[in-house]
Scaffold this motif. Structure first.
Motif, PDB file in Angstrom:
ATOM      1  N   ARG A   1      -0.409   7.759  -3.787  1.00  0.00           N
ATOM      2  CA  ARG A   1      -0.151   6.756  -2.922  1.00  0.00           C
ATOM      3  C   ARG A   1       0.814   6.770  -1.871  1.00  0.00           C
TER       4      ARG A   1
ATOM      5  N   GLN B   1     -11.088   7.735  -2.203  1.00  0.00           N
ATOM      6  CA  GLN B   1     -10.075   6.436  -2.801  1.00  0.00           C
ATOM      7  C   GLN B   1     -10.940   5.091  -2.244  1.00  0.00           C
TER       8      GLN B   1
ATOM      9  N   ARG C   1     -10.356   1.111  -1.264  1.00  0.00           N
ATOM     10  CA  ARG C   1      -9.346  -0.150  -0.886  1.00  0.00           C
ATOM     11  C   ARG C   1      -9.895  -1.235  -0.557  1.00  0.00           C
TER      12      ARG C   1
ATOM     13  N   GLU D   1      -9.633  -5.516   0.472  1.00  0.00           N
ATOM     14  CA  GLU D   1      -8.880  -6.447   1.661  1.00  0.00           C
ATOM     15  C   GLU D   1      -9.583  -7.609   1.367  1.00  0.00           C
TER      16      GLU D   1
ATOM     17  N   GLN E   1      -4.299  -6.842   2.460  1.00  0.00           N
ATOM     18  CA  GLN E   1      -4.906  -5.427   2.320  1.00  0.00           C
ATOM     19  C   GLN E   1      -3.962  -4.551   1.159  1.00  0.00           C
TER      20      GLN E   1
ATOM     21  N   ALA F   1      -4.561   2.186  -0.694  1.00  0.00           N
ATOM     22  CA  ALA F   1      -5.666   2.892  -1.276  1.00  0.00           C
ATOM     23  C   ALA F   1      -5.507   3.320  -2.973  1.00  0.00           C
ATOM     24  N   SER F   2      -6.514   3.179  -3.520  1.00  0.00           N
ATOM     25  CA  SER F   2      -6.554   3.315  -4.892  1.00  0.00           C
ATOM     26  C   SER F   2      -7.309   4.617  -5.170  1.00  0.00           C
TER      27      SER F   2
ATOM     28  N   ALA G   1      -4.727  -2.988  -7.264  1.00  0.00           N
ATOM     29  CA  ALA G   1      -5.007  -1.516  -7.111  1.00  0.00           C
ATOM     30  C   ALA G   1      -4.394  -0.376  -8.029  1.00  0.00           C
TER      31      ALA G   1
ATOM     32  N   ALA H   1     -11.784   4.386   1.232  1.00  0.00           N
ATOM     33  CA  ALA H   1     -10.407   4.267   2.152  1.00  0.00           C
ATOM     34  C   ALA H   1     -10.776   5.598   3.262  1.00  0.00           C
TER      35      ALA H   1
END
Length: 270
Positions: A69, A118, A120, A122, A127, A130-131, A230, A249
């Protein structure tokens, strides 16, 4: 070449290995602040890890997620001090040799990194980061007569809706984590799909695999508030009715070192 190192916090074994790597590879090294403080090196070794050419994460998958991350798209090599270690392939005994091998490959222009998508999430005015594993949309409390009203759309087309504890959108990497505990399927890391799983839904649909370039919209209703989370760490409180948009992402996580051994890691779940 510049290498960064992140050691699992409050883990003396991880800190000791970070120091051993630092002293035995022939490149400049930066440590994250917590690692540097644990080694009493904060005055000389702390640097911007995202600016490194390679970052070594020492610990379990949680440490790897934290590292990814913070530094993606910089490649990350995971050294496994945990029990399962889906994302950490390198053993502590092989760590120095493997890091040096990656350094030599970098210098020879022979880098080849495995990339993991990943997701994301929002919404209006917010937002989340990213996960690597998953995004969850959850009610204020799980259990009977709680949860949220949901409507799930894939590229605008309605898939499912109703009342549920929440909705979980997993990457292939995350399919072995929260997704699995919620009854979702395992997904091989080479399969380009995200998995949508309703959590304890009233009359919900089965888990759905969607292409990684699909856009998911989760309509959240029938609750005072809800949370979008996330990777179990970063959250945003939202006020229904509202839409949560989830998509791939821009940057994947890049894995350095030996390729992930999916089936060997599965064996550790038993």
């Amino acid at each position: 070449m510049h290498v960064g190192i992140v050691a699992q916090q409050d883990n003396p074994r991880a800190a000791a290995l970070a120091d051993e790597i630092r002293r035995n590879v022939d490149v400049s090294i930066s440590l994250d602040l917590a690692t540097a403080e644990s080694l009493d090196k904060s005055g000389e070794s702390v640097g911007d890890l995202a600016a490194c050419d390679l970052v070594v994460s020492i610990g379990g998958d949680g440490t790897f997620l934290f590292t990814a991350r913070e530094v993606t798209p910089t490649p990350v090599m995971g050294v496994n001090l945990g029990e399962v270690g889906f994302l950490n392939v390198v053993s502590p005994e092989d760590a120095i040799e493997t890091v040096q091998r990656e350094i030599d490959r970098y210098r020879a222009g022979e880098t080849d990194y495995q990339e993991l998508p990943q997701v994301r999430a929002e919404g209006d005015g917010w937002q989340l980061p990213a996960s690597v594993n998953e995004v969850t949309v959850l009610g204020p409390q799980r259990g009977r007569n709680n949860g949220i009203g949901t409507e799930i759309r894939v590229d605008g087309d309605l898939y499912s809706g109703g009342r549920a504890d929440g909705v979980l959108i997993s990457t292939p990497t995350g399919s072995t984590a929260y997704n699995l505990s919620e009854g979702g399927p395992l997904v091989h890391p080479d399969v380009p799909a995200f998995v949508v799983t309703e959590m304890c839904a009233e009359g919900g649909m089965p888990s759905l695999s969607v292409p990684t370039d699909a856009e998911l919209t989760i309509r959240v209703e029938e609750a005072d508030h809800a949370f979008v989370v996330a990777d179990g760490r970063t959250r945003e409180q939202v006020d229904p009715p509202t839409n949560v948009r989830i998509r791939r992402a821009e940057n994947p996580v890049r894995i350095a070192g030996p390729p992930l051994d999916f089936f060997a890691a599965l064996g550790k779940l038993e």
